[in-house]
Design a protein around this motif. Structure first.
Motif, PDB file in Angstrom:
ATOM      1  N   THR A  84       0.846  -1.190   0.000  1.00 25.38           N
ATOM      2  CA  THR A  84       0.000   0.000   0.000  1.00 25.38           C
ATOM      3  C   THR A  84       0.887   1.248   0.000  1.00 25.38           C
ATOM      4  OG1 THR A  84      -0.116   0.330   2.392  1.00 25.38           O
ATOM      5  CG2 THR A  84      -1.613  -1.316   1.422  1.00 25.38           C
ATOM      6  N   PRO A  85       0.339   2.411  -0.354  1.00 27.24           N
ATOM      7  CA  PRO A  85       1.134   3.650  -0.353  1.00 27.24           C
ATOM      8  C   PRO A  85       1.123   4.375   0.986  1.00 27.24           C
ATOM      9  CG  PRO A  85      -0.990   4.074  -1.345  1.00 27.24           C
ATOM     10  CD  PRO A  85      -0.984   2.609  -0.972  1.00 27.24           C
ATOM     11  N   VAL A  86       0.669   3.715   2.042  1.00 24.95           N
ATOM     12  CA  VAL A  86       0.488   4.390   3.335  1.00 24.95           C
ATOM     13  C   VAL A  86       1.803   4.985   3.829  1.00 24.95           C
ATOM     14  CG1 VAL A  86      -0.149   4.069   5.752  1.00 24.95           C
ATOM     15  CG2 VAL A  86      -1.479   2.947   3.951  1.00 24.95           C
ATOM     16  N   LEU A  87       2.876   4.209   3.791  1.00 26.11           N
ATOM     17  CA  LEU A  87       4.152   4.697   4.313  1.00 26.11           C
ATOM     18  C   LEU A  87       4.771   5.755   3.400  1.00 26.11           C
ATOM     19  CD1 LEU A  87       5.752   1.429   5.714  1.00 26.11           C
ATOM     20  CD2 LEU A  87       4.601   3.240   6.962  1.00 26.11           C
ATOM     21  N   ASP A  88       4.542   5.657   2.102  1.00 26.63           N
ATOM     22  CA  ASP A  88       5.040   6.690   1.184  1.00 26.63           C
ATOM     23  C   ASP A  88       4.413   8.047   1.506  1.00 26.63           C
ATOM     24  OD1 ASP A  88       6.603   4.860  -0.168  1.00 26.63           O
ATOM     25  OD2 ASP A  88       5.041   4.371  -1.613  1.00 26.63           O
ATOM     26  N   ARG A  89       3.130   8.034   1.845  1.00 27.49           N
ATOM     27  CA  ARG A  89       2.454   9.289   2.204  1.00 27.49           C
ATOM     28  C   ARG A  89       3.006   9.844   3.515  1.00 27.49           C
ATOM     29  NH1 ARG A  89      -3.568   6.923   0.804  1.00 27.49           N
ATOM     30  NH2 ARG A  89      -3.385   7.065  -1.489  1.00 27.49           N
TER      31      ARG A  89
END
Length: 473
Positions: A84-89
């Motif tokens: 998921t992109p959660v950590l990128d955000r």
């Protein structure tokens, strides 16, 4: 001294199988456990115990440990989170806040490494996730490529220095099997130890920025705070599954909840649980009914499913592929944990605890000297091995040795994990070193001396200060 010799064989077999024959740690742990089994079969157990029964009981106990479940649950959570992109955000949000400062890219890489370490825990994965974004930012800000790679690789150890890594579960499981410590007792000291290590890295980042006159991140390379907060504020919820169980088991709210529910009332007689465990006639506490190491991964997985729902599979075949991708990690970590616990149980049957106590009683060394000696030994072992393999091999023994010098067991366990967290900054074999070097496109040999000077030796020193109480946890 049969138990001590069995322990020596256990460590030697793991090191040889993993470092010399280049086999994975799961297979090495199986071989180490088989070596201990050989001592039980041919060396003999206390009268009245059969080797087959002791081995079977050791394995069954390890399979039923809640630490085994928690370790595997965190592996699954980390795997799903990476999709998921959660950590990128979250990195974008940190960049918006810190990027405008001189050397903001270095601070972003350091803080992101701490946050990722507290959530994902795998050193190479932390380096890859953080480095792929922050290394280009650092290079654009004028940071030399080898220094950018060093900063990112030096932060990999925070995956071990914060709860709840697989390495922590391997160590705690071995100690719990010997009756030295309850699993929940490690959470607070290790969290505080991790914060001390993060604080050191931030101080180092400040010094590096001043020394190298590193510029802020260019405006075009960072999002406005309002935009990054709008896109990624939900990533901050990743800390909720950690905070909620902690609040419910410790502090004034836990006390009030315990009094209201009757958990804190005196028991008039012992209580026998469904698994056969008997609780004494004494007051309960909230940690007795809410297990941190069970509920934190459960809540974390549930939250990741919610936050990353748009990027996760929506069909049964998709989930089968996802779980299949996680299977290798499950296999290695699961086998490592079960083999470590099983070996600890069997070593206990061989009388290791009493024999070690006899050996350690002959060592009249102060706590600070014992901490330095053990720290150096663990750092040296962690060079060819991973932190998990190091803890499986010598972790419980190192903790017991420190406890014999007067260090409280939970504090000793936190210090030992800090020692092991140097694996990512210990040349020449730490995987994060080569991950960071590949991202920065630099010769990894150029990172060896800076890593030893800025991270490996100072973190070793911090572990000693934690063990001796100079840094309270």
């Amino acid at each position: 001294m049969l138990g001590v010799w069995a322990l020596v064989a256990f460590v030697v077999v793991i090191v040889v199988w993993n470092a010399l024959f280049k086999r994975n740690i799961g297979e090495s742990m199986i071989m180490g456990f088989l070596a201990v089994c050989a001592f039980a079969v041919f060396g003999g157990l206390p009268e009245g115990e059969s080797a087959g029964g002791a081995i079977r009981a050791a394995v069954l106990d390890s399979l039923q440990e809640e630490v085994t479940f928690a370790g595997l649950a965190f592996v699954f959570m980390s795997f799903v989170l990476a999709r998921t992109p959660v950590l990128d955000r979250l990195i974008d949000l940190l960049n918006s806040v810190l990027g405008r400062l001189p050397g903001g890219s270095v601070f972003t890489a350091t803080v992101a490494g701490g946050i990722f370490g507290a959530i994902a825990h795998v050193g190479a994965a932390v380096t890859a996730a953080v480095g792929s974004v922050t290394v280009p930012w650092m290079k654009k800000s004028g940071v030399r490529p080898e220094l950018a790679a060093t900063v990112v690789a030096g932060g990999a150890g925070m995956g071990v220095s914060f709860p709840f890594s697989a390495t922590m579960f391997i160590l705690v499981g071995g100690l719990a099997a010997q009756g030295a410590m309850e699993p929940d007792e490690i959470v607070k000291p290790l969290a505080l130890a991790g914060l001390w290590c993060l604080g050191y890295r931030l101080a180092l980042a400040y010094w590096l920025v001043r020394r190298n006159k590193i510029a802020p991140i260019a405006p075009e390379d960072r999002l406005p705070l309002r935009r990054s907060l709008g896109n990624g504020w939900t990533s901050l919820l990743l800390f909720v599954p950690i905070i909620v169980p902690l609040v419910l088991t410790r502090g004034p709210l836990a006390t009030a909840l315990g009094n209201w529910s009757g958990v804190g009332d005196d028991l008039k007689s012992p209580v026998e649980l469904a698994d056969g465990t008997t609780l004494p006639a004494a007051p309960f506490a909230m940690p007795d009914v809410i297990s941190l190491i069970t509920w934190i991964p459960v809540l974390m997985i549930a939250l990741v499913f919610v936050l990353g729902r748009k990027h996760l599979p929506r069909t049964a075949s998709g989930w089968l592929d996802t779980i299949g991708g996680a299977a290798p990690s499950f296999g290695v970590i699961g086998v490592t944990i079960v083999a470590a616990f099983s070996a600890s149980n069997l070593l206990g049957d061989l009388g290791l605890a009493g024999q070690l106590e006899t050996v350690l009683s002959g060592l009249d060394a102060p706590a600070w000297l014992m901490a330095i000696a053990i720290g150096v030994i663990i750092v040296a072992i962690a060079i060819p091995l991973t932190a998990s393999a190091t803890m499986a091999a010598v972790g419980p023994v190192a903790v017991i040795a420190l406890a014999g010098a007067g260090v409280p067991v939970p504090v000793a366990a936190a210090a030992v994990l800090i020692f092991a967290s140097t694996e990512g900054a210990s040349p020449p074999s730490g995987a994060p070193i080569y991950v960071a070097a590949g991202i920065a496109r630099v010769d990894p040999v150029k990172m060896f001396v800076p890593l030893l000077k800025y991270y490996c030796a100072p973190i070793l020193g911090m572990g000693v200060l934690i063990a001796t109480g100079a840094l309270p946890v």
